[in-house]
Design an enzyme around this catalytic site. Structure first.
Site, PDB file in Angstrom:
ATOM      1  CG  ASP A  61     -41.534 105.087   9.975  1.00 54.87           C
ATOM      2  OD1 ASP A  61     -41.090 105.203  11.248  1.00 54.87           O
ATOM      3  OD2 ASP A  61     -41.090 105.120   9.066  1.00 54.87           O
ATOM      4  CB  THR A  94     -39.076 110.415  10.556  1.00 58.69           C
ATOM      5  OG1 THR A  94     -40.367 109.763  11.412  1.00 58.69           O
ATOM      6  CG2 THR A  94     -38.441 109.932  10.324  1.00 58.69           C
ATOM      7  CB  THR A  95     -43.426 111.670  14.399  1.00 59.43           C
ATOM      8  OG1 THR A  95     -43.303 110.388  13.846  1.00 59.43           O
ATOM      9  CG2 THR A  95     -44.853 112.307  14.456  1.00 59.43           C
ATOM     10  CG  ASP A 380     -38.034 103.452  13.414  1.00 55.81           C
ATOM     11  OD1 ASP A 380     -37.746 103.392  12.028  1.00 55.81           O
ATOM     12  OD2 ASP A 380     -39.377 103.315  13.426  1.00 55.81           O
TER      13      ASP A 380
HETATM   14  P1  ADP Z   1     -41.270 109.315  16.189  1.00 50.55           P
HETATM   15  O1  ADP Z   1     -41.120 109.223  14.517  1.00 50.55           O
HETATM   16  O2  ADP Z   1     -40.611 110.613  16.090  1.00 50.55           O
HETATM   17  O3  ADP Z   1     -39.350 108.310  16.563  1.00 50.55           O
HETATM   18  P2  ADP Z   1     -42.868 108.091  17.628  1.00 50.55           P
HETATM   19  O4  ADP Z   1     -44.046 107.569  16.473  1.00 50.55           O
HETATM   20  O5  ADP Z   1     -41.824 106.926  17.097  1.00 50.55           O
HETATM   21  O6  ADP Z   1     -42.691 109.532  16.906  1.00 50.55           O
HETATM   22  O7  ADP Z   1     -42.898 108.467  19.036  1.00 50.55           O
HETATM   23  C1  ADP Z   1     -41.662 108.784  19.336  1.00 50.55           C
HETATM   24  C2  ADP Z   1     -42.202 109.551  21.248  1.00 50.55           C
HETATM   25  O8  ADP Z   1     -42.634 108.265  21.722  1.00 50.55           O
HETATM   26  C3  ADP Z   1     -40.633 109.608  21.385  1.00 50.55           C
HETATM   27  O9  ADP Z   1     -40.855 111.245  21.590  1.00 50.55           O
HETATM   28  C4  ADP Z   1     -41.030 108.590  22.669  1.00 50.55           C
HETATM   29  O10 ADP Z   1     -40.009 109.286  24.177  1.00 50.55           O
HETATM   30  C5  ADP Z   1     -42.441 108.303  23.088  1.00 50.55           C
HETATM   31  N1  ADP Z   1     -42.344 107.465  23.427  1.00 50.55           N
HETATM   32  C6  ADP Z   1     -42.473 106.235  23.526  1.00 50.55           C
HETATM   33  N2  ADP Z   1     -42.715 105.162  24.207  1.00 50.55           N
HETATM   34  C7  ADP Z   1     -43.274 105.860  24.942  1.00 50.55           C
HETATM   35  C8  ADP Z   1     -43.888 105.133  26.167  1.00 50.55           C
HETATM   36  N3  ADP Z   1     -44.300 103.976  26.683  1.00 50.55           N
HETATM   37  N4  ADP Z   1     -44.737 106.509  26.897  1.00 50.55           N
HETATM   38  C9  ADP Z   1     -44.329 107.413  26.595  1.00 50.55           C
HETATM   39  N5  ADP Z   1     -43.727 108.011  25.877  1.00 50.55           N
HETATM   40  C10 ADP Z   1     -43.574 106.966  25.498  1.00 50.55           C
HETATM   41 MG    MG Z   2     -39.900 106.303  16.516  1.00 42.92          MG
END
Ligand code: ADP
Ligand code: MG
Length: 540
Positions: A61, A94-95, A380
């Site tokens: 996270d 957040t990332t 989340d």
């Molecule tokens: P954040 O802290 O920004 O939420 P995450 O590690 O949760 O970071 O990653 C979020 C990103 O991963 C988003 O851009 C989301 O669209 C992408 N994502 C989530 N699931 C998938 C998937 N199955 N295929 C492609 N991208 C995905």
């Molecule tokens: Mg996320």
């Protein structure tokens, strides 16, 4: 923000100015972004954070990682603030927001090298984000609170990178039902107050055993073993004073020395009120316990004040400070109050409450590390479902929306004359960082993926994003990779705002604490060169 910053300088304060300062600030911010890059997306890696005492947190996270690391640099701290704001506003992304801010700053460095003035870059970035937010609204798709499948998919997408991935389906279901239960209609829309969801963690068994309780959980059982284990049609009394006779401390409202007299008193007061469940914030002594057990009254002692409030809100009971005040009208109601053993702990489940707008989630998991990360990803998920229910808008994930916005901005840049056009173009390129990093983290060739994605979007396939599992570009809606619109919106505005702030600093002044106060600088003397104050107004 707002207004011209006025800095009162101590005598002998050191001051670094110009390009070097800007470079230092930008580099620090970029380093923060690089730190979280590898954790983005479903194939992102986890981080193990170890504090000086040796306590360990394992997480993916963004905001948790940044919250735990120890940074000195002021502009690094500003970037961490971006993550915190993002977390507060929508609980996810957040990332993403930190990576975009870092990339915007990286692009800005290149432009500064090419002699584009930081003010021009700021102007261009500001025009770009406004256009992007406008276009984003157009990309939003409707989603209703009744759309179970979509809400669960949104929860899924938010949890996909966390350790719970194998139990996502179950957690998404719990999250969706919890939000549905507490969402309240207001002016034609919905409002969700996440304070109405209580999360109780208990190690042992597996994540799949986590459950949604439509009511309140108290992590204590009845105080006496011969009390009933279950009460139907509960009439609940909430008492904040102690039920003790030996102690005559100020808190004990009942100060009767003779035990038999005390029993009489209790009998009268509790019987009179008609209560069959007693929740007591302080102690219940043995004689009182004995009496309550005999009378078949389910009683718990030493309940947390916050739990007392929760019980009051959900059962409709009034918390009374002394037994004298206890009457029928102060009682709350619930269909069932039941003792259950969870792991090795006795717990009480209060369900079928008078006010059903409060629910609890009992989280289970093998170890505390697992449980904590499950909780973070559940939070989340709850946030994204809540935000979606409130706004009713979603967008495709997997970088699809950022790619589409990037394309739109390139078109827009060509219509803007002057040097700002270069900055808008740079902004457009910077947005490609999200699909790029998603591809990189999935072990795919980011160049190939970006080429395919640009082509797809040029051909009008607005929903095409990185399919990290199949290693190609495909329609994210079909893959059920969807996110609330608000997450992208917040990520764009917060990251751009902070990138501009950092970019515009070309003067860092460190004062030597304790020295005599020097002369006041002229107003605006240490303001950023160029048209700083105008910007402040615009961003205020
Ligand atoms: P954040 O802290 O920004 O939420 P995450 O590690 O949760 O970071 O990653 C979020 C990103 O991963 C988003 O851009 C989301 O669209 C992408 N994502 C989530 N699931 C998938 C998937 N199955 N295929 C492609 N991208 C995905
Ligand atoms: Mg996320």
């Amino acid at each position: 923000m707002g207004g011209t910053p006025v800095i009162v300088l101590n005598q002998g304060a050191s001051s670094n100015q110009g390009k070097e300062v800007r470079q230092g600030n930008i580099q620090a911010a970029i380093q923060i972004a690089n730190m979280v890059k590898s954790s983005l997306g479903p194939r992102g890696m986890d981080k193990m954070l170890v504090d000086p005492v040796g306590d360990v947190v394992i997480t993916n996270d963004g905001v948790t990682i940044l919250d735990k690391i120890d940074v000195e640099h002021p502009s690094a701290k500003m970037l961490i603030e971006v993550a915190k704001t993002q977390d507060k506003e929508c609980g996810d992304g957040t990332t993403t927001s930190v990576i975009i801010a870092g990339e915007l700053l990286k692009s800005a460095t290149d432009l500064v090298e090419a002699n584009v003035h930081p003010t021009t870059i700021s102007n261009g970035y500001k025009m770009a984000v406004e256009k992007a937010l406008e276009k984003l609204e157009g990309l939003g798709m409707d989603v209703k609170p009744s759309d179970t499948k979509k809400l669960k998919d949104i929860a899924h997408t938010s949890m996909i990178s966390k350790i719970v991935s194998s139990s996502r389906e179950h957690m998404a279901d719990i999250g969706m039902k919890a939000i549905r239960a507490i969402a309240e209609e207001s002016d034609g829309g919905f409002k969700v107050n996440l304070d109405n969801i209580q999360v109780v963690k208990k190690t042992g068994t597996s994540i799949e055993d986590s459950e949604l309780i439509e009511g309140v959980i108290i992590n204590r059982g009845p105080v006496h073993p011969s009390m009933p284990k279950k009460i139907e049609k509960a009439k609940i009394a909430l008492i904040s004073c102690g039920m003790e006779i030996k102690k005559t401390d100020v808190d004990a409202a009942v100060q009767i020395r003779d035990p038999s007299q005390f029993s009489e008193f209790l009998k009268e007061e509790v019987k009179k009120s008609g209560a069959n469940v007693l929740f007591v914030q302080k102690g219940i002594d043995e004689i009182a316990q004995h009496y309550m057990a005999k009378a078949g009254i389910y009683s718990i002692r030493r309940i947390k004040k916050s739990d007392m409030k929760k019980l009051a809100a959900s059962t409709g009971a009034t918390i009374v400070n002394q037994l004298d005040d206890l009457d029928r009208s102060a009682l709350g109601q619930a269909k069932t109050v039941e003792a259950r053993k969870v792991g090795d702990e006795d717990m009480t489940f209060i369900t079928g409450c008078k006010n059903p707008k409060a629910v609890s989630i009992l989280l289970r998991g093998g170890t505390n590390y697992v449980l904590d990360e499950v909780e973070r990803s559940l939070v989340d998920a709850l946030n994204v479902i809540a935000v979606t229910v409130e706004d009713g808008k979603m967008v495709p994930g997997g970088g699809a929306t950022f790619m589409e916005l990037s394309m739109e901005l390139r078109t827009y840049a060509s219509t803007v004359g002057g040097r700002e056009q270069i900055a808008i173009d740079a902004y457009a390129s910077a947005l490609e960082i999200i699909p790029r990093v998603l591809a990189e983290n999935a072990g795919l060739d980011p160049i190939d993926i970006l080429i395919d994605m640009r082509k797809a979007h040029k051909d009008g396939k607005k929903r095409h994003g990185v399919n990290v599992f199949k290693g190609k570009v495909s329609d994210m809606i079909k893959e059920n990779v969807i996110e609330p619109l608000r997450v992208t919106k917040q990520a764009l505005s917060a990251s751009t705002e902070t990138a501009i702030l950092i970019l515009r600093i070309d003067d860092v002044i460190a004062s030597r604490g304790g020295g005599p106060t020097g002369p006041m600088p002229e107003p605006g003397q240490y303001d950023i060169k160029g048209e700083g104050s105008e910007f402040d107004k615009e961003w205020a």
